[in-house]
Design a protein around this motif. Structure first.
Motif, PDB file in Angstrom:
ATOM      1  N   HIS A 158      -6.862   0.242  10.397  1.00  0.00           N
ATOM      2  CA  HIS A 158      -6.546   0.831   9.057  1.00  0.00           C
ATOM      3  C   HIS A 158      -5.423   0.348   8.719  1.00  0.00           C
ATOM      4  O   HIS A 158      -4.449  -0.108   9.470  1.00  0.00           O
ATOM      5  CB  HIS A 158      -6.932   2.163   9.306  1.00  0.00           C
ATOM      6  N   ARG A 159      -5.281   0.426   7.517  1.00  0.00           N
ATOM      7  CA  ARG A 159      -3.943  -0.065   6.870  1.00  0.00           C
ATOM      8  C   ARG A 159      -2.616   0.520   7.275  1.00  0.00           C
ATOM      9  O   ARG A 159      -2.656   1.870   7.228  1.00  0.00           O
ATOM     10  CB  ARG A 159      -3.945   0.274   5.125  1.00  0.00           C
ATOM     11  N   THR A 160      -1.761  -0.410   7.705  1.00  0.00           N
ATOM     12  CA  THR A 160      -0.548   0.266   8.379  1.00  0.00           C
ATOM     13  C   THR A 160       0.641  -0.246   7.585  1.00  0.00           C
ATOM     14  O   THR A 160       0.548  -1.070   6.642  1.00  0.00           O
ATOM     15  CB  THR A 160      -0.333  -0.072   9.805  1.00  0.00           C
ATOM     16  N   SER A 161       1.868   0.389   7.641  1.00  0.00           N
ATOM     17  CA  SER A 161       3.244  -0.283   7.195  1.00  0.00           C
ATOM     18  C   SER A 161       3.903  -0.971   7.755  1.00  0.00           C
ATOM     19  O   SER A 161       4.659  -1.682   7.365  1.00  0.00           O
ATOM     20  CB  SER A 161       3.861   0.979   6.685  1.00  0.00           C
ATOM     21  N   THR A 162       3.796  -0.537   9.243  1.00  0.00           N
ATOM     22  CA  THR A 162       4.688  -1.348  10.060  1.00  0.00           C
ATOM     23  C   THR A 162       4.114  -2.213  11.372  1.00  0.00           C
ATOM     24  O   THR A 162       2.901  -1.581  11.569  1.00  0.00           O
ATOM     25  CB  THR A 162       5.685  -0.583  10.672  1.00  0.00           C
ATOM     26  N   SER A 163       4.487  -3.162  11.895  1.00  0.00           N
ATOM     27  CA  SER A 163       4.126  -3.726  13.101  1.00  0.00           C
ATOM     28  C   SER A 163       3.927  -2.744  14.308  1.00  0.00           C
ATOM     29  O   SER A 163       2.920  -2.713  14.805  1.00  0.00           O
ATOM     30  CB  SER A 163       5.012  -4.685  13.484  1.00  0.00           C
ATOM     31  N   ARG A 164       4.759  -1.674  14.249  1.00  0.00           N
ATOM     32  CA  ARG A 164       4.600  -0.796  15.398  1.00  0.00           C
ATOM     33  C   ARG A 164       3.188   0.029  15.101  1.00  0.00           C
ATOM     34  O   ARG A 164       2.633   0.350  15.866  1.00  0.00           O
ATOM     35  CB  ARG A 164       5.585  -0.119  15.497  1.00  0.00           C
ATOM     36  N   GLN A 165       3.087   0.448  13.772  1.00  0.00           N
ATOM     37  CA  GLN A 165       1.805   1.218  13.358  1.00  0.00           C
ATOM     38  C   GLN A 165       0.819   0.519  13.570  1.00  0.00           C
ATOM     39  O   GLN A 165      -0.456   0.881  13.976  1.00  0.00           O
ATOM     40  CB  GLN A 165       1.993   1.727  11.964  1.00  0.00           C
ATOM     41  N   SER A 190      15.132 -10.828   0.959  1.00  0.00           N
ATOM     42  CA  SER A 190      14.647  -9.825  -0.111  1.00  0.00           C
ATOM     43  C   SER A 190      13.151 -10.041  -0.165  1.00  0.00           C
ATOM     44  O   SER A 190      12.766 -11.070   0.220  1.00  0.00           O
ATOM     45  CB  SER A 190      15.392 -10.288  -1.251  1.00  0.00           C
ATOM     46  N   GLU A 191      12.528  -9.149  -0.826  1.00  0.00           N
ATOM     47  CA  GLU A 191      11.152  -9.105  -0.943  1.00  0.00           C
ATOM     48  C   GLU A 191      10.902 -10.409  -1.637  1.00  0.00           C
ATOM     49  O   GLU A 191       9.768 -10.934  -1.478  1.00  0.00           O
ATOM     50  CB  GLU A 191      10.598  -8.086  -1.700  1.00  0.00           C
ATOM     51  N   ASP A 192      11.654 -10.897  -2.893  1.00  0.00           N
ATOM     52  CA  ASP A 192      11.326 -11.943  -3.490  1.00  0.00           C
ATOM     53  C   ASP A 192      11.443 -13.192  -2.666  1.00  0.00           C
ATOM     54  O   ASP A 192      10.672 -14.170  -2.833  1.00  0.00           O
ATOM     55  CB  ASP A 192      12.465 -12.035  -4.939  1.00  0.00           C
ATOM     56  N   GLU A 193      12.371 -13.436  -1.825  1.00  0.00           N
ATOM     57  CA  GLU A 193      12.523 -14.430  -1.043  1.00  0.00           C
ATOM     58  C   GLU A 193      11.433 -14.577  -0.096  1.00  0.00           C
ATOM     59  O   GLU A 193      10.985 -15.794   0.213  1.00  0.00           O
ATOM     60  CB  GLU A 193      14.004 -14.300  -0.216  1.00  0.00           C
ATOM     61  N   VAL A 194      10.966 -13.450   0.576  1.00  0.00           N
ATOM     62  CA  VAL A 194       9.658 -13.415   1.042  1.00  0.00           C
ATOM     63  C   VAL A 194       8.607 -13.917   0.775  1.00  0.00           C
ATOM     64  O   VAL A 194       7.937 -14.848   1.017  1.00  0.00           O
ATOM     65  CB  VAL A 194       9.651 -12.246   1.882  1.00  0.00           C
ATOM     66  N   VAL A 195       8.320 -13.340  -0.511  1.00  0.00           N
ATOM     67  CA  VAL A 195       7.167 -13.957  -1.253  1.00  0.00           C
ATOM     68  C   VAL A 195       7.216 -15.365  -1.526  1.00  0.00           C
ATOM     69  O   VAL A 195       6.157 -16.025  -1.541  1.00  0.00           O
ATOM     70  CB  VAL A 195       7.073 -13.134  -2.660  1.00  0.00           C
ATOM     71  N   ILE A 251       3.968  -8.442   1.884  1.00  0.00           N
ATOM     72  CA  ILE A 251       5.116  -8.229   2.349  1.00  0.00           C
ATOM     73  C   ILE A 251       5.082  -7.312   3.584  1.00  0.00           C
ATOM     74  O   ILE A 251       4.151  -6.259   3.543  1.00  0.00           O
ATOM     75  CB  ILE A 251       5.822  -7.344   1.266  1.00  0.00           C
ATOM     76  N   GLY A 252       5.772  -7.583   4.421  1.00  0.00           N
ATOM     77  CA  GLY A 252       5.667  -6.912   5.709  1.00  0.00           C
ATOM     78  C   GLY A 252       4.492  -7.150   6.681  1.00  0.00           C
ATOM     79  O   GLY A 252       4.425  -6.433   7.583  1.00  0.00           O
ATOM     80  N   GLY A 256      -1.619 -10.845  10.573  1.00  0.00           N
ATOM     81  CA  GLY A 256      -2.300 -12.244   9.972  1.00  0.00           C
ATOM     82  C   GLY A 256      -1.982 -12.427   8.731  1.00  0.00           C
ATOM     83  O   GLY A 256      -2.668 -13.254   8.118  1.00  0.00           O
ATOM     84  N   GLY A 257      -0.998 -11.548   8.230  1.00  0.00           N
ATOM     85  CA  GLY A 257      -0.888 -11.969   6.650  1.00  0.00           C
ATOM     86  C   GLY A 257      -1.102 -10.711   5.720  1.00  0.00           C
ATOM     87  O   GLY A 257      -1.015 -10.461   4.587  1.00  0.00           O
TER      88      GLY A 257
END
Length: 157
Positions: free
Chosen positions: A24-31, A83-88, A96-97, A126-127
């Motif tokens: 299920h959708r998560t926000s962090t790698s640990r989750q 930053s998020e813009d740099e990551v994108v 992101i994340g 996986g993205g």
């Protein structure tokens, strides 16, 4: 259950076998590790950092936190979190994340924390926030063979 196109092309191009694990959708790698019933020590977490010459992908187990001061000393560069813009701009086909630790697929150098060690299996984002990629530890080390290795994290719990 999908993985980012550049990542898929890179892994397939090297003949590495992998499978995917939906969660299920998560926000962090640990989750994500918890949701997918994967040991956190086998879950590679990616953090994008920037420095005066570009970017790097710092990779640690999801159970660890990066010691930015130590990483800065190891890299011998002043670093900060991208930053998020740099990551994108670097990982355009990833959420992101949910950045995979296979920097070679995106022309981003990788520095691997020694605490990932010789794990028999490795899982990583996986993205997107719903899919993990699972490879053998040997194949992960093959996919990250150009990475620099150092100790720059500590257990978060």
């Amino acid at each position: 259950m999908t993985i980012a196109n550049r990542l898929k092309d890179y892994i397939d191009g090297r003949g590495i076998s992998y499978d995917t694990v939906a969660h299920h959708r998560t926000s962090t790698s640990r989750q994500s590790a918890i949701a997918a019933h994967v040991p956190g020590s086998m879950m590679a977490k990616s953090v994008v950092v920037h420095h005066e010459l570009g970017y790097a992908l710092a990779v640690v187990p999801s159970t660890h936190r990066i010691e930015l001061g130590t990483l800065q000393d190891v890299m011998d560069r002043r670093i900060g979190l991208a930053s998020e813009d740099e990551v994108v701009s670097l990982f355009g086909d990833c959420d992101i994340g949910a950045i995979p630790p296979i920097g070679a697929a995106y022309d981003v150098p990788v520095i691997l924390d020694d605490s990932l060690g010789e794990a028999a299996d490795i899982y990583f984002e996986g993205g997107d926030h719903r899919t993990l990629v699972h490879v053998s530890g040997k194949d992960f080390r093959n996919l990250t063979m150009d990475a620099r290795h150092a100790r720059f994290s500590h257990a978060a719990y």
